[in-house]
Design an enzyme around this catalytic site. Sequence first.
Site: not given
Length: 830
Positions: A228, A192, A224-226
Amino acid sequence: MGTSDEEIDRLLGKLTPRARALLLSGATTWRTRAEPAVGLRELVMSDGPAGVRGEAWDERHTSVLLPSASALAATWDEALVERLGGVLAAEARRKGVDVLLAPTLNLHRSPLGGRHFECLSEDPELTGRIGAALVRGVQAHGVAATAKHYVANDSETDRLTVDVRVGERALREVYLAPFEAAVTAGVRLVMAGYNAVNGTTMTANALLTDPLKSEWGFDGVVVSDWGAVRGTTDTARAGLDLAMPGPDGPWGEALARAVADGHVPEAAVDDKARRLLRLAAWLGAHGGRDTPRPTATGEWRDAERPPVPDPAPTRDVRGLARRAVAAGTVLLANRDVLPLDPGRLGTVAVIGAHAARTRTQGGGSAGVFPRAEVSVLEGVRAALRGRARVVHVPGPRPDGPAPPLDRDDCTDPRSGLPGVLLRMLDADGRELYAERRRGGRLLEPRLVPGAHTVEIGARLRPRTGGSWTLGVAGFGRMSLTLDGRILLDGDFPPATDDPAVVHVNPPAQHVRADLVTGRDALLVARRELAPGTGRATVVVAAPPAPDVTASLTEAARVAGAADAAVVVVGTTEHGESEGYDRTGLTLGATQDALVRAVAAANPRTVAVVNSGGPVELPWREEAGAVLLAWFPGQEGGGGLADVLFGRAEPGGRLPTTWPAVLADAPVTRTRPDGGRLAYDEGLHLGYRGWLGHRRAPAYWFGHGLGYTTWAYEELTVPPVTRAGDDLTVRVRVRNTGARAGREVVQVYLARPASALDRPVRWLAGYAAVRARPGEAVTATVRVPARSLRHWSVAEHAWRTEAGPCRVLAGRSAGDVPLVADLEVVHPPSA
């Protein structure tokens, strides 16, 4: 690999609700949590669209570097991309990596997108097919792939907060389509993005559930993106399964408390934990046994390596990477110059700074430290060794910032060996740790207890005297001294919390200082380690720029005296990078002037373009040939030499339309207005927008020449097709040239009589064929039923419109000489 649902539920039953909640946050930057109660080890993740970096930013831990994603899409060759996925899997296993954070399936919506090189194309069909091939190649060897960044994360400006406003139909038909293809291919994770879509941040967006998990049946992990994940309850109640990185963050103990307090349903957490255990089972990472783990350096010991199918042998990797370079290289224009005949060459001029230091990859989190890089100059020299003389002149310096200090320009002041001295100091300036490193770009200097300051020292050995540009990049309190004299001393707080900027590509502070040829000078950079400023520290240095007029004159002189000239131009380090969108498409006045000067001096000039995305080529009609090399990876020079001298045909076709000038492009907006970025063009991005605006670009999507010519002779389609059925189209083409070759036959659809808003035409399928001179072959192109369907906003469902449909076949979106009609009918009701 695999564990039954019953076994997963049994393992889940061993965990308390708190333990299940804690399982869903990272343990470190790149690892998930271990859970001894179920024999679960940590899962290791790594960035990796073009190479697998592993857990550390350390130039001593090298990686195989493949061509950029845009170059892979330019191959239009799924079998080759699948094999390259196997190379990435082999690298992942060598480095102890379980999960590869690739492929990137966002689209080239605007030519200004800063991350073009890491994405595949402007078209959802091509992106979906190439992305799915990479997924299959990676996962065939026991490494999990990750489709990212879900969804509409197509620009970098304000990417952490931008709210993308996109219509339901465009979202479904265009932006979600490549992710659906990846799910169909069995991708194990979906990432995401940072952005919001239609008012809701993606880590809490309903799109994570519908269509991803419900309609598409995705049973993997949504990560998740890091950084996010910014809230606990909203994201936990959504379809997000794993919050990275760790150990700190909005989940962890906060999520466990939210479950205990009833703010987050236990069933939601159970589903997330079940998905994570299912992934771990597929990876062979749990089951109550002593599972293997990588060493501290990220390498598996041979005896501990998990038993999964072996990828391609390592000895074949360099050859395969080299073949991929030629396969993705796009011959944009050729006026009977290419291929060059080595037997008729006495002297070849290789010109340009990019020729000697070819840019092999873009900037940002996807970057790796390659084992070795072959420049265009090295590739040409190797190809002509013993046959022709190769002369190189750099020409004027390209516009752009000073590069990181290179080991060839400095020595470690303590050992005298090439490189720099890295020291970690305590608050009183006492040395805690020291080591020699290869260059001035140190993104993760080793942390030791009590570390307060990073220091990088280098003894410069200037080969050119005069006013040098020196600098240090990073955040916080920084200083720069030369032979003990303070050049820079200040506090530079970060203006963003974008991790790509803070940890990978921090801005540099520059000063000027006079250096004398042959006289060593001690350069020392320091930065304090303050909270929120990261560790990245970069020392940069550049000699005085040569006189532009004199450089152009010298380049023209050398080119004019040669039998052929190869001039290489391209983008610079900060021109194409994660964290920034581009502000223009020009290569700069000096590089454009260089191509013009060389082309004017020698009609047998090949202009090689070294970029990851579109750039303006105002001299394209002046050069004898124009060759697009992309960011070609570590074997770039060898692969391009194969193309230049006819050992291989340039196999690439453009995955993105290239404008003559930026102002012509239908979609150029990447900057949000009031925090919102409206996708007002709807379905009409890329070549669709060009066709709708009746504008002609410099080069169409799908364009690319080979070393032979083709005639399109016949298109065969059935007179009727039923909605919901795939369609088979046959296209007969003939090789009308003097050399065997490969042609990518492209099929487009159009519905000119449609009652709906539709593109003028859209890519529906393609197939590659090979033929000898004079030979006719038939390309069989499968057009999937989805190419005829549309998303009904009123019914929130897929529908297929009955009526006439036009099928077009040709070499690009703008060159479709064959046309046929068919009727789309609905099957009779049961």
